[in-house]
Every structure is written in C-alpha cells, then in structure tokens.
Design a protein around this motif. Sequence first.
Motif, PDB file in Angstrom:
ATOM      1  N   ARG A 168       0.819  -1.210   0.000  1.00  0.00           N
ATOM      2  CA  ARG A 168       0.000   0.000   0.000  1.00  0.00           C
ATOM      3  C   ARG A 168       0.858   1.268   0.000  1.00  0.00           C
ATOM      4  O   ARG A 168       0.592   2.226  -0.723  1.00  0.00           O
ATOM      5  N   GLU A 169       1.925   1.269   0.794  1.00  0.00           N
ATOM      6  CA  GLU A 169       2.786   2.461   0.888  1.00  0.00           C
ATOM      7  C   GLU A 169       3.461   2.769  -0.444  1.00  0.00           C
ATOM      8  O   GLU A 169       3.488   3.918  -0.897  1.00  0.00           O
ATOM      9  N   GLN A 208       0.977   4.133  -2.903  1.00  0.00           N
ATOM     10  CA  GLN A 208       0.630   5.537  -2.652  1.00  0.00           C
ATOM     11  C   GLN A 208       1.759   6.473  -3.074  1.00  0.00           C
ATOM     12  O   GLN A 208       1.504   7.586  -3.549  1.00  0.00           O
ATOM     13  N   HIS A 236       1.364   9.518  -5.734  1.00  0.00           N
ATOM     14  CA  HIS A 236       1.719  10.911  -5.436  1.00  0.00           C
ATOM     15  C   HIS A 236       2.711  11.482  -6.444  1.00  0.00           C
ATOM     16  O   HIS A 236       2.667  12.683  -6.733  1.00  0.00           O
ATOM     17  N   SER A 285      -4.791  10.556  -0.107  1.00  0.00           N
ATOM     18  CA  SER A 285      -4.093   9.880   0.994  1.00  0.00           C
ATOM     19  C   SER A 285      -2.769  10.596   1.275  1.00  0.00           C
ATOM     20  O   SER A 285      -2.234  11.308   0.428  1.00  0.00           O
ATOM     21  N   GLU A 286      -2.259  10.387   2.463  1.00  0.00           N
ATOM     22  CA  GLU A 286      -0.996  11.044   2.850  1.00  0.00           C
ATOM     23  C   GLU A 286       0.179  10.422   2.104  1.00  0.00           C
ATOM     24  O   GLU A 286       0.242   9.202   1.926  1.00  0.00           O
ATOM     25  N   GLU A 295     -10.169   4.889  -1.532  1.00  0.00           N
ATOM     26  CA  GLU A 295      -9.989   4.028  -0.352  1.00  0.00           C
ATOM     27  C   GLU A 295     -11.334   3.762   0.338  1.00  0.00           C
ATOM     28  O   GLU A 295     -11.482   3.944   1.545  1.00  0.00           O
TER      29      GLU A 295
END
Length: 780
Positions: free
Chosen positions: A367-368, A371, A375, A436-437, A777
């Motif tokens: 997931r990281e 993301q 980005h 998301s961050e 999400e």
Amino acid sequence: MQQTEILSIAERLIPVYNTGDFELLLSKLTDGEPPSLKILVKMELKRLMSPCYRSIDLRGRVKGECREYELDGILHWFDDVAFNTYHKNVRKFNGYTEGVFDALSNTRNSFKVMNQKGKPQGADLTNTSINFFAEPIVMGYDLKRKENRLKLSTQIAILLANDQHVHGVTVDVSPSGGKFKVPSAFDYKLGEIITVQFSELARSSNIPGISNSICYRIVGIDESIENDAINFLRVIKIDDAVLIDDIMTHCLQNDAQRARHDNQDKVIRARSRGYEHNHLKHTCNLPIFFSGNELKLVLMTENNQNIWQYWNDERNQLTLANLFSPERMAQLTQPGIRGSNSVLYSFKHQHNGKDLFFSMMIPEANRELRQLFWHIGARKESWKVFRVSVFELSAEERDLFSVDSAESQELTKDLTHFAMLQEISDVCSGKDYLLSEKPRLNSSELNQFRHKRNCTHVPVSLYFDAQNRRKEPRYQFRSPLFLTAGDQQASGTTLDISKHGLYVALSSAIDLKAGDLCTINFNELQLYDKSLPLNCVPYKVIRISPGGKRVQLVIDNNVQTLKTMTFFGSLIEHNQNKLIAKQETLPSHDMLENLHNILLDKMISTPLFIEKKGANLKPKVIGVNYPLPPYLTLFAKMGQNNRFSLETIYKGRTTTLLAAPMKRIEGAQPQAQELYISAIKFGTRLQTLEVKLCSEFESTKERIDFIKKSQNMGEFHSLRICSTPVFDPITALLRKDLEELSSISMHQARSLEKEICTVVGYSELIDVTEEVLIRLELTQ
C-alpha cells in the motif's frame, strides 16, 4: 376492529391453520382484544382456506399476455405474473383456495391495482419528444448458435428432480436443446435433469409419440429482467429421442415455412454482425495477442490509437512490449487460469530529453509503495490508469488460425493468449490519488518500476478493417543523401520514398527525436533538375530507430517545397514500371473473422450505438452478452418493451455526452466522462436509480458521501463512458455479409444497410467501479 388488522392476523396464522398450535397462537395474537376479534379472524381464515372451483380469466384485466392453463382440472387464463402467483399461493394455502383466488384477482400488474396506486395502465415509449431507450442486441450471436432454432411457443409440463410438477412455455427449440419460460416460484438447479412433456401439442396434434417425455439437463437459469415472476431455463437434450425433429417437421409443413425458418437466423445473424463489426472497428480498447511472453500482434481501430501512441517514446518508437515483462506475464497467465485482470498505473518522466516509462500493477507493490507511485505519477500530465484483462486461447481458438492463408498464419503463429488493454482513468482524476498522505519513502524506490529503453521485439500492428491506411503508396528506391540536423551531420541512402515521405538509412548514428526538423541534400537527384533546391529540402522527423541509424521523415509542407513535392510525384509517375511498391500488411478476411470471434467471446465493455433523429442524437442499440453485468441489469429493469432505459444517464446531459463528443470533426479523439450510479433497493427490488457525472459533484466529500450512501442502501457502480463520432459504419466484412444476405432477401439486405448507415456516434461503457473505490480508499 379494522379489516386490515383482521387480515394481518389471519395472514400470520395461515401456516398453522388446522394444526394443534392454532388456538394457542390465536389467543396470543388476540390477547387483550375484544372476543369478537377471534371470531372474525376465524371466519376470515375459514373463507381463505376454503377450496375454490372458480375459473379465472384475466384477459383484458392485466398488463400482460394471457395464455390458457389447465390446473387441477380447471381452465384458467393467466399472464406470467398471475401464473407465478398461482404456484406461490397454492403452496402457501396448501391447494387452490379462496385465498389463492383473491391473490390472483389483485396481482401487481392488474389494471385495478395499478389505478388504485395512480399508475398508468400502459406505457408508450413514444410519449416524449426524445426517449433514451436502446434495443439490446446480443454480441456474438452466430458464435453461440451451432444450429437453427425454431421459435415455438407451446405449453409444456415439467417434472423436476424433486418430483415437483411445473407448467411452462417453450421459447424456442432445436434438435439438441431449447429455452423454456417457467414460473420463478420454484427452485431450479444448474445441472438438474428434468422431464418435459409437450402437453398442448399432445392435445392438438397427432404427432407420433407426442405424449412421450423427453429428458433435458438445465445448463442455464436466466432471470427475466422485466418480469421477476418468470425465469428462463436453457437446456440440452440428454436422450436420443427423435420427437423434437418430428415436432419441427410438423411446425414447418410447407416450403414457405421451412424457408422462413432456415433464413430467420441468417437475417438475425447479419444484423447482429453489422453492429459487431462497428463495435470492433470503433472500440476504444486495445486488443493484443501474445505468444507465451512475447507480444506479437496488436489490433488497431478508429479510436484506440491514443493508447498505442501513449507507449511511443520521444523517438516515436513503440515500447508497449516492455509493459508486459516476463515476470508480469507470469502473474497474469498462471497455469490453470483461463482469464485474469489487474489494474495498472503508469506515467512518463522526461530526463535529459528522453521519455522514461514507469508502470506498476497492483499486486506488485504494498500500500505504501502504491501511494508513493500515486503521489509522484498523478501530478504529471502523462498519468494513466489501465485495466489489462488476459485470456488463454483455447485449443479450438488456436486451431482457427490454421486454416488461414500462409501469410496470415505467419502473423498468428503460436499465439497463446489474448489481452485487452483499457484506459480507465487519466490525469482528470489525478487529484483523487493525492487524497491519501504521501508515504515517507524515497522516490528512488520507484526505479524498480521503470521500463527498459529499448524493446527486444516490436509487435505487428493490424487495422481491424482490411483497408489500406496509408495516405499514399511507398516505393523502394535507393539514392545517396546527406542529412543535417543542427550541428549534426550524417551521410546515408534512401530505403523507400513517397510524394511526401522518406525512409533513410544513415551511415552513422544521429541523436534525433520525433518532431525535430532537419534538411536533406539529395546530391544525386540534384543532377536531374539543377533548378530545384534539392540540396536543402526541409523534413520533419516522424520516427527514429533505437540505434539512431534509421529515420522516417515527412516533408515540411509549405509554398517553398511545393515544387520539390511535384518533382517526387513526377519521379514516381514516370518510373512506375521500375519502382516496386511496398505493400502494407493487411489481414485477410478469414483472419479478421477469427480475431473477431475471439474478441466477441470475451467482451469486457458495453458498446452503445447512437443515431440521429431529426436534429437530436439518441441511443439506438446497445450490445450485450448474457448474463448481463450488474450495472446493465439496472438499466434493463428500468426499461420497457424489451428496451434498456438510459434516461438516467442522458436526460439533461445530451450536450455533454452526445452532441459535444460526437461532433463530426475529422480526426476527433474519443472523449471520456466518469459516471456514478446509485441504485437504492428494498430487498431485491429496485426503488430508485440516480446517475451523476463526476463533474456534477460540488466537492470530493459530496462524492464520497454519495458512494457510501449507495453502498449502505443498495448498489454503487461507476462507469467510464467514451464517446466518438462514426464517419463510416460500413466495414469490408459487413459488405461481404450484405452480399450474402442479398441472395436470400434483397429487401432485408437494403434495410440492414440503411439501418447501419443511420449510426452516427459510438459510445463505450467501461465498468471502473473497483478502481474508483480503490483510489478513494472506500473498498469494503
């Protein structure tokens, strides 16, 4: 005590009537009420449970076609809803009672009930000036029909495996199978063996053995979209009885009937193929074929060239093959799995004047890391999201290519898999991926997803229609030249020429990219005409090979080069007997037919054909495959008279979804819009259907709330609708079909050609629900 309360209590006591628990439950339900209530409930129950001997005739009293049925020795005239209601209530009341009679007199589609609810008795699709109803046509009709079927509507008696007796009606029959309409009140199971007797024909004909039973196996159970009271059973015959052949012979007693029967499938087939050809010619998806891990063949259409062009780098070299690395193909083509699909994110990064491609498939990252990819990539103009669906070619599909011509066989040799590359999102939705961050990872982590610069192989590109796509012929021609680009120079020779184009081989590599300008000195050709400036002809680079030694060029078309173009035109014209034309690779009709069959058998999007009525554009035909995908089922349920209702999509949005994207501008690119669909349900019944464009939401929060409400109260679907004008709906394959049809019926052939020519626009519905939920999400 009101009548409704008496009926409510009586309804709850029906299952225990005439059992030892009846008095106890009656006392509990009427506890604290006047003693008269018990008497009134008992009287009502006695009436409801009393045997009934009255015949029911619903002709002219319900919205639906009625047929005669003999049930328990009594003749009735029921429509499908009443017939299903009869079976449900006979089980409920344990026989044909007054309660069953009441239920049949008040079915939901009776005119009396509809008037009480304030609903109109009939529906006319022509009430409004513009309606958005589309006729469904089954794509791949001729693939699924291995033999002619006789359209026959006659009553049958069915004995299920659990010894239940069911009355049904045939829809069509063939020597090896059939389709039956049956009430939905019964529990049918796939694979179940049923026994069928042709009860109506047994009474009305003297066909030998007509009273005998035939055994069938259920191979499909289809719900009726318009009427939940019936199901359709698709069956195959499992015994060797010849009764069906005798029935078909009986129904086709004269030559005219036989000819009509033999030709009915040919006419339907030609019509469906007319729309199939247009779907495959105009699809926005990119069909690709593999031999193991090697990408071998790409099928080009009017509208998928933007996907093709996306994977060309600054040299205009195709790098699509790098998207399908051996590791990625191993995931998509695991042994034993006939089909798989995955979402794939991609973007381009410019570095030192070079295009670097990055792509990531969902299973390839946690997931990281995903993301981080979002980005960095979603901020770029080149951001794209694709869905790749891969299917293994069956032995029968591979055998199809063995009968092609030798040239076609070389193109299709050893094909093992077929895939469809769909664009499902782009930079317009980029902000969603930034919600998301951003993870605290170094951007260098994405280097593992960077493509190689050069491809080991380049696939053959074929256009779907067997028509030459080159604007002008090319000829083999060798002549020395000298190329200058800025401060770079290289000598070389022509490989082929045309009036406006040039393909050259250079003696040394040169650093160019597509779109660069250069000049060519034709030092030998200059001797033929010294008055022309052939020593400094401006050209633009179209494509350059990975090694930098092969360059494809087009002349810079302006007033100064007009005489030069005339010179090349004259050179070609006066040397026709010496110059050898370079043939474009064109697929044969047989090869196209085989590719056509494979594509239609694995449809993953819904084609929609648009016609022009007066000054307005409106949906005409929608291509479907059964079973319908869930989002199409919703539109089918809203429809009438076997039409899908697309009112919720197009009403109030005709400019955005029809007029603007289908404006007849040569070279128009497909325009895409994202639709959000909310289906609010009560149980299994559809209550409301709401559709909104992504651009119609005032904020992201409003859009997310819309999705959450839909998920909680029914269904949520998201569609990407790509639309484009249609300039030439008649394809080479369709012309061949029209010629065959004209030998059967010239009138039908002309009517079909006229109908197909009314198609002025094409839209494609792609289900992107999963991707929308992933990027926001909201997956459950």
